[in-house]
Design a protein around this motif. Structure first.
Motif, mmCIF file in Angstrom:
data_model
loop_
_atom_site.group_PDB
_atom_site.id
_atom_site.type_symbol
_atom_site.label_atom_id
_atom_site.label_comp_id
_atom_site.label_asym_id
_atom_site.label_seq_id
_atom_site.Cartn_x
_atom_site.Cartn_y
_atom_site.Cartn_z
ATOM 1 N N PRO A 37 0.808 -1.231 0.000
ATOM 2 C CA PRO A 37 0.000 0.000 0.000
ATOM 3 C C PRO A 37 0.836 1.273 0.000
ATOM 4 O O PRO A 37 0.429 2.290 -0.579
ATOM 5 C CB PRO A 37 -0.832 -0.127 1.280
ATOM 6 C CG PRO A 37 -0.910 -1.592 1.542
ATOM 7 C CD PRO A 37 0.419 -2.124 1.110
ATOM 8 N N LEU A 38 1.995 1.248 0.640
ATOM 9 C CA LEU A 38 2.870 2.419 0.629
ATOM 10 C C LEU A 38 3.301 2.747 -0.789
ATOM 11 O O LEU A 38 3.374 3.915 -1.179
ATOM 12 C CB LEU A 38 4.108 2.165 1.495
ATOM 13 C CG LEU A 38 3.902 1.971 2.988
ATOM 14 C CD1 LEU A 38 5.232 1.644 3.655
ATOM 15 C CD2 LEU A 38 3.288 3.206 3.621
ATOM 16 N N ILE A 39 3.590 1.706 -1.574
ATOM 17 C CA ILE A 39 4.023 1.927 -2.949
ATOM 18 C C ILE A 39 2.849 2.382 -3.801
ATOM 19 O O ILE A 39 2.946 3.344 -4.573
ATOM 20 C CB ILE A 39 4.625 0.633 -3.534
ATOM 21 C CG1 ILE A 39 5.607 -0.016 -2.537
ATOM 22 C CG2 ILE A 39 5.295 0.931 -4.857
ATOM 23 C CD1 ILE A 39 6.696 0.884 -2.062
ATOM 24 N N GLU A 40 1.720 1.684 -3.678
ATOM 25 C CA GLU A 40 0.549 2.004 -4.489
ATOM 26 C C GLU A 40 0.088 3.439 -4.277
ATOM 27 O O GLU A 40 -0.341 4.112 -5.221
ATOM 28 C CB GLU A 40 -0.580 1.021 -4.171
ATOM 29 C CG GLU A 40 -0.275 -0.399 -4.629
ATOM 30 C CD GLU A 40 -1.237 -1.417 -4.058
ATOM 31 O OE1 GLU A 40 -1.967 -1.064 -3.109
ATOM 32 O OE2 GLU A 40 -1.264 -2.558 -4.542
ATOM 33 N N ASP A 41 0.168 3.916 -3.029
ATOM 34 C CA ASP A 41 -0.258 5.285 -2.734
ATOM 35 C C ASP A 41 0.671 6.332 -3.351
ATOM 36 O O ASP A 41 0.311 7.509 -3.429
ATOM 37 C CB ASP A 41 -0.313 5.505 -1.216
ATOM 38 C CG ASP A 41 -1.495 4.814 -0.575
ATOM 39 O OD1 ASP A 41 -2.418 4.421 -1.313
ATOM 40 O OD2 ASP A 41 -1.492 4.656 0.654
ATOM 41 N N SER A 42 1.872 5.908 -3.757
ATOM 42 C CA SER A 42 2.880 6.862 -4.221
ATOM 43 C C SER A 42 3.195 6.742 -5.703
ATOM 44 O O SER A 42 4.052 7.483 -6.202
ATOM 45 C CB SER A 42 4.182 6.669 -3.417
ATOM 46 O OG SER A 42 3.946 6.794 -2.028
ATOM 47 N N LEU A 43 2.560 5.813 -6.427
ATOM 48 C CA LEU A 43 2.884 5.602 -7.835
ATOM 49 C C LEU A 43 2.652 6.858 -8.668
ATOM 50 O O LEU A 43 1.615 7.514 -8.554
ATOM 51 C CB LEU A 43 2.046 4.454 -8.397
ATOM 52 C CG LEU A 43 2.424 3.045 -7.929
ATOM 53 C CD1 LEU A 43 1.467 2.021 -8.526
ATOM 54 C CD2 LEU A 43 3.866 2.709 -8.307
ATOM 55 N N ASP A 44 3.650 7.183 -9.482
ATOM 56 C CA ASP A 44 3.590 8.312 -10.424
ATOM 57 C C ASP A 44 3.334 9.649 -9.734
ATOM 58 O O ASP A 44 2.805 10.583 -10.351
ATOM 59 C CB ASP A 44 2.513 8.061 -11.488
ATOM 60 C CG ASP A 44 2.787 6.801 -12.296
ATOM 61 O OD1 ASP A 44 3.952 6.610 -12.680
ATOM 62 O OD2 ASP A 44 1.850 6.014 -12.514
#
Length: 346
Positions: free
Chosen positions: A119-126
């Motif tokens: 979720p940390l990555i998904e919230d920060s994509l692009d």
């Protein structure tokens, strides 16, 4: 000693999970027109397979100013910026007691390593305002070899994003001081930092300062760094955090009524005098009264200076027992607070 100790700075643009015998969480990073892959270990190839893991919201450390000033891309930490190197044992950034065992993948919510990191990555994509910093060993560029997961060319990346000392056997050749891996995420708008630290249960925290090898006679898992952030949760606690209203609907006067719900899971009443709730900044609010066996209690947070505040972008909620030890700690991400007025379950 690992060969090419670097830190990679960039913006996340992709996420994959491999499914081989040594699973990693694969993150694509863009930095100054070049693509890279971060390979984050999710499971050990040798038993015990579950990793040690710490997720620190509101992370603070002297190296952060130096990291923020780095250019996008790879930086050689040994040759150019040794002052930014990470050492779990001696650096004061993390302690062994801060890390908990994190299964790779289990059924149920927020109980395994993937459900903390992805979720940390998904919230920060692009999102160009979210800067990633991956510490570890670089590989590439591989001019004639496309990346195995994201197909960019040339292949480039960082792995060994975990503790890199205190190992024995076939992994001992990677031991060394001041070369540990980690993943940091910087919200450049709010200037908040999140840190992810990983280690293997087989690694020893009593290591030689010159070689990083385990000290003779030392037992694995012992030893500590110099800078305590917060103690390890007391897993036997009878009182645990069950839910929280993190993003409440605004009241007519503009205030918000955040709340945390706790449960007494034991068969005996608990006196709550001396218990405290806290946020990631260690702002605390005391509890009182008695909580009957099996009952739940919703605690309204008072708000105000010096009292807990639940950040909508993600954070930690801690429950302190009267002894001063952490009885429970839960973490949440921005995606779990998107629906205003909804309660987050842990």
């Amino acid at each position: 000693m690992i060969k090419n100790y670097h830190v990679l700075k960039g913006v996340a643009s992709g996420l994959e999970l491999d499914d081989d015998d040594s699973p990693h969480i694969e993150i694509r990073i863009e930095a100054d027109g070049v693509s890279y892959r971060i390979a984050v270990n999710a499971r050990s190839t040798v038993p015990p397979h579950d990793l040690l893991f710490a997720h620190v919201v509101g992370f603070e450390a002297p190296i952060l100013a130096g990291l923020a000033g780095l250019p996008m891309g790879l930086t050689d930490l040994r040759g150019d910026h040794p002052e930014l190197a990470i050492d779990y044992v001696r650096g004061g950034l993390i302690e062994r007691d801060d890390l908990q065992v994190a299964p790779f993948q289990l059924s149920g919510p927020r109980n395994d390593l993937r459900e903390f990191i992805e979720p940390l990555i998904e919230d920060s994509l692009d999102d160009d305002t979210m800067h990633f910093y991956a510490f570890g060993e670089r590989w590439g560029p591989e001019a004639d070899k496309k990346d195995a997961y994201f197909d960019f060319l040339p292949g480039n990346g960082i792995h060994d994003i975990h503790m890199n000392q205190g190992s024995e056997g076939s992994f001992a050749s990677d031991n060394g001081p001041n070369q540990d891996g980690a993943l940091l995420i910087h919200d450049t708008v709010s200037n908040d930092w999140i840190a992810i630290f990983l280690a293997f249960q087989t690694q020893n925290w009593n290591t030689d300062a010159a070689t990083g090898h385990p000290l003779s006679g030392a037992q694995a898992g012992q030893g500590r760094g110099e800078g305590t952030r917060r103690p390890q949760p007391v897993l036997a606690s009878s009182v645990r955090i069950l839910a929280a209203l993190i993003n409440p609907i605004n009241e007519p006067d503009g205030s918000e009524r955040e709340s945390v719900t706790v449960i007494n899971r034991s068969d005996m009443d608990v006196d709550l005098d001396g218990w405290q709730l806290a946020d990631a900044a260690d702002r605390r609010q005391g509890l009182s009264g008695r909580l009957a066996a099996g009952d739940i209690l919703t605690v309204m947070l008072a708000g105000g200076e010096g009292l807990p505040q639940l950040r909508n972008k993600g954070g930690d909620i801690l429950l302190y027992a009267p002894s001063g030890l952490v009885a429970d700690r839960v973490s949440y991400g921005r995606s779990e607070t998107a629906n205003e007025g909804w309660t987050t379950l842990f």
